[in-house]
Design a protein around this motif. Structure first.
Motif, PDB file in Angstrom:
ATOM      1  N   LYS A  26      46.012  73.834  35.652  1.00 38.47           N
ATOM      2  CA  LYS A  26      46.713  72.565  35.452  1.00 38.47           C
ATOM      3  C   LYS A  26      46.350  71.837  34.173  1.00 38.47           C
ATOM      4  O   LYS A  26      46.972  70.820  33.856  1.00 38.47           O
ATOM      5  CB  LYS A  26      46.459  71.647  36.652  1.00 38.47           C
ATOM      6  N   ILE A  27      45.363  72.319  33.428  1.00 35.24           N
ATOM      7  CA  ILE A  27      44.977  71.626  32.201  1.00 35.24           C
ATOM      8  C   ILE A  27      45.289  72.498  30.985  1.00 35.24           C
ATOM      9  O   ILE A  27      45.604  73.675  31.113  1.00 35.24           O
ATOM     10  CB  ILE A  27      43.475  71.250  32.208  1.00 35.24           C
TER      11      ILE A  27
ATOM     12  N   VAL B 209      39.718  68.897  29.315  1.00 30.45           N
ATOM     13  CA  VAL B 209      40.350  69.577  28.181  1.00 30.45           C
ATOM     14  C   VAL B 209      39.860  71.015  28.133  1.00 30.45           C
ATOM     15  O   VAL B 209      38.649  71.270  28.153  1.00 30.45           O
ATOM     16  CB  VAL B 209      40.008  68.857  26.857  1.00 30.45           C
ATOM     17  N   LYS B 210      40.778  71.963  28.079  1.00 28.79           N
ATOM     18  CA  LYS B 210      40.411  73.380  28.076  1.00 28.79           C
ATOM     19  C   LYS B 210      39.760  73.751  26.748  1.00 28.79           C
ATOM     20  O   LYS B 210      40.270  73.459  25.671  1.00 28.79           O
ATOM     21  CB  LYS B 210      41.645  74.244  28.319  1.00 28.79           C
ATOM     22  N   GLU B 211      38.575  74.372  26.858  1.00 27.23           N
ATOM     23  CA  GLU B 211      37.817  74.834  25.694  1.00 27.23           C
ATOM     24  C   GLU B 211      37.374  76.270  25.970  1.00 27.23           C
ATOM     25  O   GLU B 211      36.287  76.496  26.493  1.00 27.23           O
ATOM     26  CB  GLU B 211      36.596  73.942  25.458  1.00 27.23           C
ATOM     27  N   GLY B 212      38.222  77.249  25.651  1.00 30.15           N
ATOM     28  CA  GLY B 212      37.890  78.643  25.941  1.00 30.15           C
ATOM     29  C   GLY B 212      37.819  78.882  27.426  1.00 30.15           C
ATOM     30  O   GLY B 212      38.744  78.551  28.171  1.00 30.15           O
TER      31      GLY B 212
ATOM     32  N   LYS C 210      35.672  77.443  29.405  1.00 29.19           N
ATOM     33  CA  LYS C 210      35.101  76.267  30.062  1.00 29.19           C
ATOM     34  C   LYS C 210      35.965  75.057  29.761  1.00 29.19           C
ATOM     35  O   LYS C 210      37.005  75.147  29.113  1.00 29.19           O
ATOM     36  CB  LYS C 210      33.653  76.051  29.640  1.00 29.19           C
ATOM     37  N   VAL C 211      35.510  73.901  30.238  1.00 30.43           N
ATOM     38  CA  VAL C 211      36.274  72.671  30.128  1.00 30.43           C
ATOM     39  C   VAL C 211      35.384  71.603  29.513  1.00 30.43           C
ATOM     40  O   VAL C 211      34.206  71.484  29.859  1.00 30.43           O
ATOM     41  CB  VAL C 211      36.755  72.203  31.521  1.00 30.43           C
TER      42      VAL C 211
ATOM     43  N   SER D 123      27.985  72.229  35.491  1.00 36.66           N
ATOM     44  CA  SER D 123      27.746  73.175  34.402  1.00 36.66           C
ATOM     45  C   SER D 123      28.451  74.508  34.621  1.00 36.66           C
ATOM     46  O   SER D 123      28.610  75.286  33.681  1.00 36.66           O
ATOM     47  CB  SER D 123      26.245  73.404  34.223  1.00 36.66           C
ATOM     48  N   ALA D 124      28.889  74.784  35.854  1.00 35.66           N
ATOM     49  CA  ALA D 124      29.614  76.023  36.121  1.00 35.66           C
ATOM     50  C   ALA D 124      31.021  75.990  35.521  1.00 35.66           C
ATOM     51  O   ALA D 124      31.620  77.032  35.233  1.00 35.66           O
ATOM     52  CB  ALA D 124      29.695  76.267  37.625  1.00 35.66           C
ATOM     53  N   THR D 125      31.543  74.784  35.336  1.00 39.94           N
ATOM     54  CA  THR D 125      32.905  74.628  34.829  1.00 39.94           C
ATOM     55  C   THR D 125      32.952  73.950  33.473  1.00 39.94           C
ATOM     56  O   THR D 125      33.763  74.321  32.610  1.00 39.94           O
ATOM     57  CB  THR D 125      33.749  73.811  35.832  1.00 39.94           C
ATOM     58  N   TYR D 126      32.070  72.980  33.294  1.00 44.27           N
ATOM     59  CA  TYR D 126      32.145  72.136  32.099  1.00 44.27           C
ATOM     60  C   TYR D 126      31.084  72.508  31.074  1.00 44.27           C
ATOM     61  O   TYR D 126      29.981  72.944  31.418  1.00 44.27           O
ATOM     62  CB  TYR D 126      31.980  70.663  32.480  1.00 44.27           C
ATOM     63  N   THR D 127      31.418  72.296  29.807  1.00 48.71           N
ATOM     64  CA  THR D 127      30.451  72.459  28.739  1.00 48.71           C
ATOM     65  C   THR D 127      29.994  71.084  28.293  1.00 48.71           C
ATOM     66  O   THR D 127      30.815  70.185  28.068  1.00 48.71           O
ATOM     67  CB  THR D 127      31.073  73.236  27.559  1.00 48.71           C
ATOM     68  N   GLY D 128      28.699  70.883  28.225  1.00 54.44           N
ATOM     69  CA  GLY D 128      28.162  69.574  27.890  1.00 54.44           C
ATOM     70  C   GLY D 128      28.247  69.288  26.401  1.00 54.44           C
ATOM     71  O   GLY D 128      28.117  70.188  25.570  1.00 54.44           O
TER      72      GLY D 128
END
Length: 289
Positions: free
Chosen positions: A61-62, A92-95, A97-98, A134-139
Protein backbone atom coordinates in the motif's frame (compact mmCIF):
# COMPACT_ATOMS: atom_id res chain seq x y z
CA UNK A 1 15.66 42.89 19.40
CA UNK A 2 12.09 42.27 18.23
CA UNK A 3 10.59 39.04 19.52
CA UNK A 4 8.83 36.63 17.20
CA UNK A 5 5.06 37.05 16.97
CA UNK A 6 2.67 34.72 18.71
CA UNK A 7 0.97 32.04 16.64
CA UNK A 8 -1.68 29.38 17.01
CA UNK A 9 -0.58 25.75 16.82
CA UNK A 10 -2.92 22.84 16.16
CA UNK A 11 -2.49 19.13 16.78
CA UNK A 12 -4.52 16.90 14.50
CA UNK A 13 -5.53 13.73 16.32
CA UNK A 14 -6.37 10.79 14.06
CA UNK A 15 -7.31 7.13 14.10
CA UNK A 16 -5.65 6.10 10.85
CA UNK A 17 -6.69 2.77 9.42
CA UNK A 18 -5.64 0.48 6.58
CA UNK A 19 -6.97 2.59 3.69
CA UNK A 20 -4.47 5.26 2.62
CA UNK A 21 -7.00 7.36 0.71
CA UNK A 22 -9.48 7.37 3.61
CA UNK A 23 -6.67 8.46 5.92
CA UNK A 24 -5.66 11.15 3.43
CA UNK A 25 -9.19 12.53 3.33
CA UNK A 26 -9.47 12.53 7.14
CA UNK A 27 -6.16 14.39 7.50
CA UNK A 28 -7.10 16.97 4.86
CA UNK A 29 -10.48 17.64 6.50
CA UNK A 30 -8.94 18.08 9.96
CA UNK A 31 -6.13 20.34 8.76
CA UNK A 32 -8.68 22.51 6.96
CA UNK A 33 -10.75 22.60 10.15
CA UNK A 34 -7.70 23.69 12.14
CA UNK A 35 -6.95 26.46 9.65
CA UNK A 36 -10.56 27.65 9.74
CA UNK A 37 -10.28 27.81 13.55
CA UNK A 38 -7.28 30.11 13.28
CA UNK A 39 -4.27 27.78 13.24
CA UNK A 40 -1.08 29.07 11.65
CA UNK A 41 0.66 25.70 12.12
CA UNK A 42 -0.95 22.26 12.05
CA UNK A 43 0.69 18.95 12.86
CA UNK A 44 -0.61 15.45 12.07
CA UNK A 45 0.44 12.31 13.98
CA UNK A 46 2.93 9.57 13.28
CA UNK A 47 1.79 7.22 10.51
CA UNK A 48 -0.80 9.67 9.20
CA UNK A 49 -1.13 7.71 5.96
CA UNK A 50 -1.48 4.14 7.22
CA UNK A 51 -1.62 2.18 10.47
CA UNK A 52 -1.05 -1.45 9.50
CA UNK A 53 0.99 -4.02 11.35
CA UNK A 54 1.04 -6.59 8.52
CA UNK A 55 4.37 -6.12 6.72
CA UNK A 56 3.24 -7.52 3.38
CA UNK A 57 0.11 -5.36 3.34
CA UNK A 58 2.14 -2.30 4.33
CA UNK A 59 4.54 -2.78 1.40
CA UNK A 60 1.65 -3.31 -0.98
CA UNK A 61 0.00 0.00 0.00
CA UNK A 62 2.95 2.40 0.16
CA UNK A 63 5.38 3.77 -2.39
CA UNK A 64 8.22 6.24 -2.79
CA UNK A 65 7.93 9.73 -1.34
CA UNK A 66 7.18 11.46 -4.65
CA UNK A 67 4.16 9.21 -5.22
CA UNK A 68 2.59 9.50 -1.77
CA UNK A 69 -1.00 10.79 -1.97
CA UNK A 70 -1.07 12.09 1.62
CA UNK A 71 2.04 14.21 1.15
CA UNK A 72 0.67 15.60 -2.12
CA UNK A 73 -2.73 16.41 -0.61
CA UNK A 74 -1.34 18.12 2.49
CA UNK A 75 1.04 20.18 0.38
CA UNK A 76 -2.01 21.44 -1.48
CA UNK A 77 -3.88 22.21 1.76
CA UNK A 78 -0.90 24.16 3.13
CA UNK A 79 -0.89 26.24 -0.06
CA UNK A 80 -4.67 26.62 -0.09
CA UNK A 81 -4.93 27.73 3.56
CA UNK A 82 -1.61 29.56 3.79
CA UNK A 83 -0.44 27.67 6.88
CA UNK A 84 2.54 25.52 7.85
CA UNK A 85 1.77 21.81 7.97
CA UNK A 86 3.94 19.25 9.73
CA UNK A 87 3.16 15.69 8.71
CA UNK A 88 4.10 13.70 11.81
CA UNK A 89 5.15 10.85 9.57
CA UNK A 90 4.20 8.67 6.65
CA UNK A 91 5.61 5.31 5.60
CA UNK A 92 7.92 5.72 2.60
CA UNK A 93 9.32 2.75 0.68
CA UNK A 94 13.12 2.60 0.74
CA UNK A 95 14.28 -0.58 -1.02
CA UNK A 96 13.34 -3.59 1.08
CA UNK A 97 12.58 -1.47 4.14
CA UNK A 98 10.47 1.53 5.04
CA UNK A 99 11.40 5.00 6.27
CA UNK A 100 9.20 6.44 9.00
CA UNK A 101 9.49 10.01 7.68
CA UNK A 102 8.08 13.33 8.83
CA UNK A 103 7.80 16.49 6.74
CA UNK A 104 7.47 20.23 7.25
CA UNK A 105 5.54 22.03 4.51
CA UNK A 106 5.59 25.82 4.19
CA UNK A 107 2.77 28.20 3.25
CA UNK A 108 3.60 27.82 -0.44
CA UNK A 109 3.15 24.05 -0.25
CA UNK A 110 6.87 23.33 -0.52
CA UNK A 111 8.58 20.64 1.58
CA UNK A 112 11.22 22.56 3.54
CA UNK A 113 12.43 19.77 5.85
CA UNK A 114 12.12 16.04 6.37
CA UNK A 115 13.15 13.76 9.22
CA UNK A 116 13.53 9.98 9.50
CA UNK A 117 12.72 8.57 12.95
CA UNK A 118 16.00 7.76 14.67
CA UNK A 119 14.98 5.46 17.53
CA UNK A 120 13.06 2.30 16.63
CA UNK A 121 10.60 0.68 19.02
CA UNK A 122 11.69 -2.93 19.65
CA UNK A 123 10.00 -4.16 22.82
CA UNK A 124 8.03 -6.93 24.51
CA UNK A 125 5.31 -5.59 26.82
CA UNK A 126 3.98 -7.37 29.93
CA UNK A 127 0.51 -7.62 28.38
CA UNK A 128 1.88 -9.81 25.59
CA UNK A 129 2.25 -7.11 22.93
CA UNK A 130 5.48 -7.37 20.96
CA UNK A 131 6.82 -4.69 18.61
CA UNK A 132 9.81 -4.92 16.28
CA UNK A 133 9.99 -1.73 14.25
CA UNK A 134 13.51 -2.57 13.11
CA UNK A 135 12.17 -5.59 11.20
CA UNK A 136 10.33 -3.25 8.84
CA UNK A 137 11.73 0.23 9.28
CA UNK A 138 15.17 1.68 8.75
CA UNK A 139 16.21 4.16 11.40
CA UNK A 140 17.44 7.64 10.61
CA UNK A 141 20.77 9.00 11.82
CA UNK A 142 20.37 12.78 11.57
CA UNK A 143 18.63 15.23 13.91
CA UNK A 144 16.69 17.93 12.06
CA UNK A 145 16.05 21.59 12.80
CA UNK A 146 13.61 23.42 10.53
CA UNK A 147 13.10 27.15 10.13
CA UNK A 148 9.64 28.63 10.74
CA UNK A 149 8.46 32.24 10.84
CA UNK A 150 8.50 32.02 14.65
CA UNK A 151 11.79 30.26 15.35
CA UNK A 152 13.48 26.90 14.92
CA UNK A 153 11.45 23.69 15.11
CA UNK A 154 13.02 20.40 16.23
CA UNK A 155 11.51 17.40 14.43
CA UNK A 156 11.33 14.01 16.17
CA UNK A 157 8.86 11.11 16.13
CA UNK A 158 7.17 9.08 18.88
CA UNK A 159 9.71 6.75 20.59
CA UNK A 160 12.37 9.45 20.20
CA UNK A 161 10.70 11.25 23.12
CA UNK A 162 12.32 8.78 25.54
CA UNK A 163 15.82 9.90 24.54
CA UNK A 164 16.41 13.19 26.32
CA UNK A 165 19.82 13.84 24.75
CA UNK A 166 18.19 14.35 21.34
CA UNK A 167 15.99 17.16 22.66
CA UNK A 168 18.82 18.77 24.59
CA UNK A 169 20.91 18.81 21.40
CA UNK A 170 18.08 20.35 19.37
CA UNK A 171 17.47 23.03 22.02
CA UNK A 172 21.20 23.80 22.30
CA UNK A 173 21.21 24.42 18.54
CA UNK A 174 18.38 26.94 18.93
CA UNK A 175 15.09 25.02 18.76
CA UNK A 176 12.26 26.81 20.55
CA UNK A 177 9.61 24.27 19.54
CA UNK A 178 10.10 20.51 19.85
CA UNK A 179 7.75 17.96 18.35
CA UNK A 180 7.14 14.25 18.87
CA UNK A 181 4.07 13.26 16.82
CA UNK A 182 3.22 9.74 17.86
CA UNK A 183 1.28 6.51 17.79
CA UNK A 184 1.93 5.60 21.43
CA UNK A 185 0.43 2.33 22.63
CA UNK A 186 -2.35 2.68 25.18
CA UNK A 187 -0.36 0.86 27.89
CA UNK A 188 2.82 2.91 27.62
CA UNK A 189 0.91 6.12 26.97
CA UNK A 190 -1.07 5.80 30.18
CA UNK A 191 2.16 5.40 32.11
CA UNK A 192 4.54 7.84 30.44
CA UNK A 193 3.07 10.14 27.76
CA UNK A 194 2.40 13.16 29.96
CA UNK A 195 5.49 12.96 32.12
CA UNK A 196 7.81 12.54 29.13
CA UNK A 197 6.39 15.55 27.33
CA UNK A 198 6.46 17.77 30.40
CA UNK A 199 10.00 16.61 31.19
CA UNK A 200 11.32 17.36 27.69
CA UNK A 201 9.70 20.81 27.81
CA UNK A 202 11.07 21.62 31.28
CA UNK A 203 14.57 20.25 30.63
CA UNK A 204 15.02 22.36 27.51
CA UNK A 205 12.80 25.37 28.19
CA UNK A 206 10.93 24.64 24.97
CA UNK A 207 7.39 24.13 23.76
CA UNK A 208 6.45 20.50 23.08
CA UNK A 209 3.85 20.01 20.34
CA UNK A 210 2.79 16.42 19.65
CA UNK A 211 -0.18 15.14 17.67
CA UNK A 212 -1.14 11.53 18.29
CA UNK A 213 -3.07 8.56 17.02
CA UNK A 214 -5.89 7.56 19.37
CA UNK A 215 -8.31 4.68 19.86
CA UNK A 216 -8.83 1.18 18.47
CA UNK A 217 -7.49 0.88 14.92
CA UNK A 218 -8.61 -1.38 12.08
CA UNK A 219 -5.46 -3.50 12.43
CA UNK A 220 -6.32 -4.26 16.07
CA UNK A 221 -3.84 -2.01 17.86
CA UNK A 222 -4.99 0.54 20.42
CA UNK A 223 -3.22 3.88 20.69
CA UNK A 224 -3.28 6.33 23.58
CA UNK A 225 -4.29 9.56 21.88
CA UNK A 226 -4.04 12.63 24.15
CA UNK A 227 -2.38 14.91 21.60
CA UNK A 228 -0.69 17.55 23.70
CA UNK A 229 0.86 21.02 23.68
CA UNK A 230 3.13 21.89 26.63
CA UNK A 231 4.78 25.23 27.34
CA UNK A 232 8.43 25.74 28.44
CA UNK A 233 7.38 25.87 32.11
CA UNK A 234 5.83 22.41 31.79
CA UNK A 235 2.22 23.58 31.73
CA UNK A 236 -0.23 21.70 29.52
CA UNK A 237 -1.84 24.28 27.23
CA UNK A 238 -4.09 21.89 25.32
CA UNK A 239 -4.83 18.17 25.36
CA UNK A 240 -7.15 15.85 23.44
CA UNK A 241 -8.91 12.72 24.64
CA UNK A 242 -8.87 9.60 22.44
CA UNK A 243 -11.17 10.75 19.63
CA UNK A 244 -10.07 12.20 16.28
CA UNK A 245 -10.20 15.99 16.21
CA UNK A 246 -8.27 19.22 16.62
CA UNK A 247 -6.72 20.93 19.64
CA UNK A 248 -5.27 24.44 19.51
CA UNK A 249 -3.08 26.62 21.70
CA UNK A 250 -1.54 30.06 21.38
CA UNK A 251 2.26 29.87 21.32
CA UNK A 252 4.31 32.82 22.61
CA UNK A 253 7.95 32.39 21.51
CA UNK A 254 9.01 35.05 24.05
CA UNK A 255 8.20 32.56 26.81
CA UNK A 256 11.12 30.40 25.68
CA UNK A 257 13.58 33.24 26.31
CA UNK A 258 11.93 34.06 29.63
CA UNK A 259 12.00 30.51 30.96
CA UNK A 260 15.55 29.80 29.77
CA UNK A 261 16.61 33.00 31.54
CA UNK A 262 14.97 31.94 34.81
CA UNK A 263 16.36 28.40 34.74
CA UNK A 264 19.35 28.40 32.35
CA UNK A 265 20.03 24.67 32.30
CA UNK A 266 21.26 24.75 28.70
CA UNK A 267 23.88 27.39 29.60
CA UNK A 268 24.75 25.89 32.98
CA UNK A 269 25.40 22.35 31.69
CA UNK A 270 29.03 21.33 32.16
CA UNK A 271 31.06 18.47 30.68
CA UNK A 272 32.05 15.73 33.08
CA UNK A 273 33.88 12.44 33.18
CA UNK A 274 32.66 9.22 34.71
CA UNK A 275 34.84 7.73 37.42
CA UNK A 276 35.68 4.06 36.97
CA UNK A 277 33.74 1.70 39.23
CA UNK A 278 36.90 -0.08 40.28
CA UNK A 279 36.11 -0.22 44.01
CA UNK A 280 32.35 -0.63 44.36
CA UNK A 281 32.35 -0.85 48.18
CA UNK A 282 29.24 0.49 49.94
CA UNK A 283 29.85 3.91 51.42
CA UNK A 284 28.81 5.24 54.84
CA UNK A 285 27.59 1.95 56.30
CA UNK A 286 28.54 1.03 59.86
CA UNK A 287 30.24 -2.34 60.28
CA UNK A 288 27.47 -3.57 62.54
CA UNK A 289 24.64 -2.52 60.20
Amino acid sequence: MTSSPRFTAACIQMRSGRDVLENRDAAVALVRQAADQGAHFAQTPEMTSLVCRDRAELFEKIGPQDQDPVLAALREVAREKGILVQIGSIAVKEGDKVANRGFLIDRDGDVVASYDKIHLYDVDLPNGESWRESATYTGGDTAVLAETPWGLLGMTICYDVRFAALYKALAERGASFLTAPAAFTKQTGEAHWHVLHRARAIETGSFMISAAQGGLHADGRETFGHSIIVDPWGRVLAEADTEPGVILAEIDPALVTEVRGRIPTLKNARPFEMAAASDPKPLGLAASA
